[in-house]
Design a protein around this motif. Sequence first.
Motif, PDB file in Angstrom:
ATOM      1  N   VAL A 127       0.852  -1.192   0.000  1.00 21.08           N
ATOM      2  CA  VAL A 127       0.000   0.000   0.000  1.00 21.08           C
ATOM      3  C   VAL A 127       0.884   1.236   0.000  1.00 21.08           C
ATOM      4  CG1 VAL A 127      -1.898  -1.162   1.201  1.00 21.08           C
ATOM      5  CG2 VAL A 127      -0.133   0.042   2.528  1.00 21.08           C
ATOM      6  N   ASN A 128       0.249   2.404  -0.148  1.00 19.83           N
ATOM      7  CA  ASN A 128       1.003   3.662  -0.220  1.00 19.83           C
ATOM      8  C   ASN A 128       0.970   4.477   1.060  1.00 19.83           C
ATOM      9  OD1 ASN A 128       1.789   3.331  -2.957  1.00 19.83           O
ATOM     10  ND2 ASN A 128      -0.252   4.006  -3.620  1.00 19.83           N
ATOM     11  N   ALA A 129       0.210   4.008   2.051  1.00 19.02           N
ATOM     12  CA  ALA A 129       0.114   4.754   3.311  1.00 19.02           C
ATOM     13  C   ALA A 129      -0.108   3.775   4.456  1.00 19.02           C
ATOM     14  CB  ALA A 129      -1.025   5.768   3.253  1.00 19.02           C
ATOM     15  N   VAL A 130       0.623   3.977   5.533  1.00 21.32           N
ATOM     16  CA  VAL A 130       0.555   3.084   6.697  1.00 21.32           C
ATOM     17  C   VAL A 130       0.504   3.924   7.963  1.00 21.32           C
ATOM     18  CG1 VAL A 130       1.702   1.239   7.977  1.00 21.32           C
ATOM     19  CG2 VAL A 130       1.875   1.305   5.490  1.00 21.32           C
ATOM     20  N   ASN A 131      -0.396   3.552   8.861  1.00 20.25           N
ATOM     21  CA  ASN A 131      -0.489   4.216  10.161  1.00 20.25           C
ATOM     22  C   ASN A 131      -0.182   3.203  11.251  1.00 20.25           C
ATOM     23  OD1 ASN A 131      -0.933   6.244  12.007  1.00 20.25           O
ATOM     24  ND2 ASN A 131      -3.011   6.704  11.330  1.00 20.25           N
ATOM     25  N   VAL A 132       0.353   3.677  12.357  1.00 18.13           N
ATOM     26  CA  VAL A 132       0.661   2.849  13.526  1.00 18.13           C
ATOM     27  C   VAL A 132      -0.263   3.276  14.653  1.00 18.13           C
ATOM     28  CG1 VAL A 132       2.421   2.268  15.241  1.00 18.13           C
ATOM     29  CG2 VAL A 132       3.063   2.546  12.839  1.00 18.13           C
ATOM     30  N   PHE A 168       4.804   6.327   4.125  1.00 16.58           N
ATOM     31  CA  PHE A 168       4.151   6.759   2.886  1.00 16.58           C
ATOM     32  C   PHE A 168       5.061   6.553   1.684  1.00 16.58           C
ATOM     33  CE2 PHE A 168       2.880   9.445   6.420  1.00 16.58           C
ATOM     34  CZ  PHE A 168       1.498   9.318   6.399  1.00 16.58           C
ATOM     35  N   ASP A 169       4.449   6.194   0.580  1.00 12.15           N
ATOM     36  CA  ASP A 169       5.105   6.397  -0.701  1.00 12.15           C
ATOM     37  C   ASP A 169       5.216   7.906  -0.902  1.00 12.15           C
ATOM     38  OD1 ASP A 169       5.806   5.869  -3.608  1.00 12.15           O
ATOM     39  OD2 ASP A 169       3.897   6.937  -3.822  1.00 12.15           O
ATOM     40  N   ARG A 170       6.406   8.384  -1.172  1.00 12.55           N
ATOM     41  CA  ARG A 170       6.631   9.826  -1.211  1.00 12.55           C
ATOM     42  C   ARG A 170       5.719  10.530  -2.207  1.00 12.55           C
ATOM     43  NH1 ARG A 170       7.811  14.184  -3.337  1.00 12.55           N
ATOM     44  NH2 ARG A 170       7.564  13.129  -5.330  1.00 12.55           N
ATOM     45  N   ALA A 171       5.581   9.959  -3.409  1.00 10.92           N
ATOM     46  CA  ALA A 171       4.773  10.597  -4.440  1.00 10.92           C
ATOM     47  C   ALA A 171       3.307  10.680  -4.030  1.00 10.92           C
ATOM     48  CB  ALA A 171       4.914   9.845  -5.762  1.00 10.92           C
ATOM     49  N   THR A 172       2.818   9.667  -3.327  1.00 11.69           N
ATOM     50  CA  THR A 172       1.425   9.672  -2.885  1.00 11.69           C
ATOM     51  C   THR A 172       1.184  10.760  -1.856  1.00 11.69           C
ATOM     52  OG1 THR A 172       1.225   7.288  -3.311  1.00 11.69           O
ATOM     53  CG2 THR A 172      -0.397   8.278  -1.830  1.00 11.69           C
ATOM     54  N   LEU A 173       2.087  10.876  -0.892  1.00 15.56           N
ATOM     55  CA  LEU A 173       1.936  11.924   0.117  1.00 15.56           C
ATOM     56  C   LEU A 173       2.041  13.297  -0.529  1.00 15.56           C
ATOM     57  CD1 LEU A 173       1.513  12.531   3.104  1.00 15.56           C
ATOM     58  CD2 LEU A 173       3.998  12.493   3.403  1.00 15.56           C
ATOM     59  N   GLN A 174       2.887  13.431  -1.527  1.00 14.40           N
ATOM     60  CA  GLN A 174       3.009  14.707  -2.230  1.00 14.40           C
ATOM     61  C   GLN A 174       1.699  15.076  -2.914  1.00 14.40           C
ATOM     62  OE1 GLN A 174       6.096  16.873  -2.683  1.00 14.40           O
ATOM     63  NE2 GLN A 174       4.210  18.072  -2.876  1.00 14.40           N
ATOM     64  N   VAL A 194      -4.074  13.759   6.184  1.00 11.23           N
ATOM     65  CA  VAL A 194      -4.030  14.421   4.882  1.00 11.23           C
ATOM     66  C   VAL A 194      -4.392  13.428   3.784  1.00 11.23           C
ATOM     67  CG1 VAL A 194      -2.595  15.748   3.278  1.00 11.23           C
ATOM     68  CG2 VAL A 194      -2.272  16.010   5.743  1.00 11.23           C
ATOM     69  N   ILE A 195      -3.840  12.227   3.876  1.00 16.46           N
ATOM     70  CA  ILE A 195      -4.172  11.181   2.900  1.00 16.46           C
ATOM     71  C   ILE A 195      -5.664  10.870   2.964  1.00 16.46           C
ATOM     72  CG2 ILE A 195      -3.849   8.749   2.295  1.00 16.46           C
ATOM     73  CD1 ILE A 195      -1.415  10.212   1.527  1.00 16.46           C
ATOM     74  N   LYS A 196      -6.168  10.672   4.162  1.00 14.49           N
ATOM     75  CA  LYS A 196      -7.564  10.258   4.335  1.00 14.49           C
ATOM     76  C   LYS A 196      -8.528  11.287   3.757  1.00 14.49           C
ATOM     77  CE  LYS A 196     -10.834   7.594   5.941  1.00 14.49           C
ATOM     78  NZ  LYS A 196     -11.107   6.298   5.277  1.00 14.49           N
ATOM     79  N   LYS A 197      -8.252  12.563   3.945  1.00 10.65           N
ATOM     80  CA  LYS A 197      -9.177  13.603   3.494  1.00 10.65           C
ATOM     81  C   LYS A 197      -9.036  13.919   2.016  1.00 10.65           C
ATOM     82  CE  LYS A 197     -10.925  18.225   4.494  1.00 10.65           C
ATOM     83  NZ  LYS A 197     -10.902  19.382   5.437  1.00 10.65           N
ATOM     84  N   TYR A 198      -7.802  13.965   1.522  1.00  8.53           N
ATOM     85  CA  TYR A 198      -7.596  14.472   0.171  1.00  8.53           C
ATOM     86  C   TYR A 198      -7.335  13.381  -0.867  1.00  8.53           C
ATOM     87  CZ  TYR A 198      -7.521  18.914   2.566  1.00  8.53           C
ATOM     88  OH  TYR A 198      -7.878  20.002   3.339  1.00  8.53           O
ATOM     89  N   LEU A 199      -7.032  12.177  -0.406  1.00  9.55           N
ATOM     90  CA  LEU A 199      -6.924  11.020  -1.315  1.00  9.55           C
ATOM     91  C   LEU A 199      -7.730   9.867  -0.707  1.00  9.55           C
ATOM     92  CD1 LEU A 199      -3.122  10.936  -2.295  1.00  9.55           C
ATOM     93  CD2 LEU A 199      -5.021  11.943  -3.596  1.00  9.55           C
ATOM     94  N   PRO A 200      -9.038  10.027  -0.580  1.00 10.66           N
ATOM     95  CA  PRO A 200      -9.847   9.009   0.092  1.00 10.66           C
ATOM     96  C   PRO A 200      -9.823   7.649  -0.591  1.00 10.66           C
ATOM     97  CG  PRO A 200     -11.237  10.602  -1.055  1.00 10.66           C
ATOM     98  CD  PRO A 200      -9.843  11.158  -1.083  1.00 10.66           C
ATOM     99  N   LYS A 203      -6.090   3.379   0.418  1.00 11.66           N
ATOM    100  CA  LYS A 203      -6.292   2.650   1.659  1.00 11.66           C
ATOM    101  C   LYS A 203      -5.099   2.864   2.588  1.00 11.66           C
ATOM    102  CE  LYS A 203      -9.290  -1.016  -0.108  1.00 11.66           C
ATOM    103  NZ  LYS A 203      -9.485  -2.483  -0.238  1.00 11.66           N
ATOM    104  N   ILE A 204      -5.402   3.135   3.845  1.00 10.99           N
ATOM    105  CA  ILE A 204      -4.352   3.330   4.851  1.00 10.99           C
ATOM    106  C   ILE A 204      -4.285   2.072   5.706  1.00 10.99           C
ATOM    107  CG2 ILE A 204      -3.517   4.755   6.759  1.00 10.99           C
ATOM    108  CD1 ILE A 204      -5.225   7.040   5.632  1.00 10.99           C
ATOM    109  N   ARG A 205      -3.190   1.375   5.608  1.00  7.58           N
ATOM    110  CA  ARG A 205      -3.022   0.110   6.324  1.00  7.58           C
ATOM    111  C   ARG A 205      -2.678   0.369   7.788  1.00  7.58           C
ATOM    112  NH1 ARG A 205      -3.724  -5.531   5.167  1.00  7.58           N
ATOM    113  NH2 ARG A 205      -2.800  -6.567   6.969  1.00  7.58           N
TER     114      ARG A 205
END
Length: 239
Positions: A127-132, A168-174, A194-200, A203-205
């Motif tokens: 995935v491109n985004a991960v939360n802990v 994060f994948d850098r390009a995705t966060l950008q 930021v990912i959740k709101k602007y790139l819904p 998926k955030i793992r």
Amino acid sequence: MKKNIGVILAGGSGKRMGENIPKQFLVIAGKTVLEHTLTVFENHPLVDEIALVIAPAHAPMLEQILQVHPFKKLVSVLHGGPERYHSSLSALEAYAHVDCNLLIHDAVRPLVDPRIISDVIRQLEKVNAVNVAVPATDTIIEVDENQEYITCIPDRSRLFHVQTPQGFDRATLQRAFDKALKDPDFQTTDDCGVIKKYLPEEKIRLVHGHPRNIKLTWPEDLAFAEKWLSLNPFNSCYE
């Protein structure tokens, strides 16, 4: 393969700690909090390099640390801004032309388990985004805007406390920040938000953190961290 960049955010003032210097520069168990945190990323085999984000005024304190304890993986010292997200933007700019993952971590979480870092990096292969995060152990309430009355008691079984590093994948966060910065009402407290709101659509793992991976905020947190680091001086024998 993508490089894995540990981005250590160390620009805060730490006023709630009640000290005269920022809490990341307080000494516990023989080293500054920042040194303990950097050591975890320095020793992690999957972290390729480290970028440290500090306030310009803290540069002399950092220089003193590096004269005694240089870190081979620390290749970038960046400057943040008044808000936390300015530090993330600084890292995005520094690695704008690099195909990489950014592991964004609070400098004042020196007890981060290397297992968490490993898990975040492995999930970034999928995935491109991960939360802990860790499960909430107390009941959480929502209150009115005046903080006088309870308005909601959410189901605790689905509530978690967020930790770092967030990956994060850098390009995705950008891409997410490019959209966020065009929003006149933009506000955020962390990068996954930021990912959740602007790139819904992304998926955030979730990676499970550890109760010990606390953010040093209050004086009693320092006592806990000092005790743990004194018992585990190499910060490498976590569960």
